[in-house]
Design an enzyme around this catalytic site. Structure first.
Site, PDB file in Angstrom:
ATOM      1  N   ALA A  87       0.520  -8.358  -0.503  1.00  0.00           N
ATOM      2  CA  ALA A  87       0.442  -7.082  -1.012  1.00  0.00           C
ATOM      3  C   ALA A  87      -0.759  -6.554  -0.845  1.00  0.00           C
ATOM      4  CB  ALA A  87       1.181  -6.970  -2.331  1.00  0.00           C
ATOM      5  N   ASP A  88      -0.805  -5.292  -0.734  1.00  0.00           N
ATOM      6  CA  ASP A  88      -2.135  -4.522  -0.627  1.00  0.00           C
ATOM      7  C   ASP A  88      -1.802  -2.971  -1.109  1.00  0.00           C
ATOM      8  OD1 ASP A  88      -4.900  -3.530  -0.140  1.00  0.00           O
ATOM      9  OD2 ASP A  88      -5.024  -5.866   0.637  1.00  0.00           O
ATOM     10  N   GLN A  89      -2.894  -2.329  -1.291  1.00  0.00           N
ATOM     11  CA  GLN A  89      -2.610  -1.119  -1.735  1.00  0.00           C
ATOM     12  C   GLN A  89      -4.054  -0.259  -1.065  1.00  0.00           C
ATOM     13  OE1 GLN A  89      -3.598   0.487  -6.103  1.00  0.00           O
ATOM     14  NE2 GLN A  89      -1.495   0.779  -5.978  1.00  0.00           N
TER      15      GLN A  89
END
Length: 211
Positions: A87-89
């Protein structure tokens, strides 16, 4: 390569001790979201070169997904039998991509520039198994900051300190950072860094969670 963190505990069908799901993220917020949702997982932080993907003009939405995929693959190669969630943002503001601040002075300048304006957070996720990506997705929220005073900003920076340097927008909305905003359009889970509804649906499809 990866680094191991402490395992997070939750509730899931399967035999005790089975490595069913591995989260390839050190984010405490993502770990808390999965744990609160009753998902059992361990944590192995992916050691990847994120800057290699942050090329000039890169699309913030695509970058969030690409980084999530990169992290999932990096850890999946070491866990052939496990499902690995990356996951990343990313944060898009004023036509560009915003990275983490390198100092509190930089964080202050950034928050001042975003004051009384809107920006977008894109939370990407990817699921891998056996060194292959089997799913990826992204969700977006629009954040509107209020016209806060410099006095409030100074108090906020003093309260949060260097922990803000680990946040892409130099704020944590789950804390005092909520006072920076006047409106949020979109899913609260996405603000915290994970398109949770999509992830849970894919974990059910994969058989990691009960349907």
């Amino acid at each position: 390569m990866f680094k191991a963190d402490d395992p997070a505990q939750g509730r899931l069908h399967g035999q005790p001790g089975d490595e069913v799901l591995v989260l390839a993220s050190k984010s405490a917020a993502r770990q808390a979201l999965l744990n609160d949702a009753g998902v059992q997982f361990s944590v192995h932080v992916a050691d990847v070169d994120e800057d290699a993907l942050k090329m000039p003009g890169v699309d913030a939405v695509h970058l969030a997904v690409d980084l999530a995929r990169l992290k999932a693959l990096a850890v999946s190669r070491h866990h052939d039998e496990a499902w690995v969630l990356g996951a990343d943002q990313t944060l898009a503001f004023d036509g560009g991509l915003i990275s983490k601040a390198r100092s509190l002075n930089e964080a202050r300048e950034r928050l001042q520039s975003m004051r009384n304006r809107t920006h977008q957070l894109h939370s990407g996720a990817a699921l891998a198994k056996g060194g292959q990506i089997v799913w990826s997705g992204v969700d977006t929220v629009t954040m509107r900051m209020r016209n806060f005073s410099d006095d409030f900003l100074d108090a906020y920076l003093a309260s949060e300190g260097e922990s803000l340097l680990t946040c892409v927008g130099s704020y944590r909305i789950e804390g005092m950072g909520s006072q920076l905003f006047e409106a949020v359009e979109g899913d609260h889970f996405t603000v915290l860094g994970l398109p949770l509804w999509q992830v849970l649906a894919e974990l059910r499809r994969a058989g990691v969670l009960l349907t």
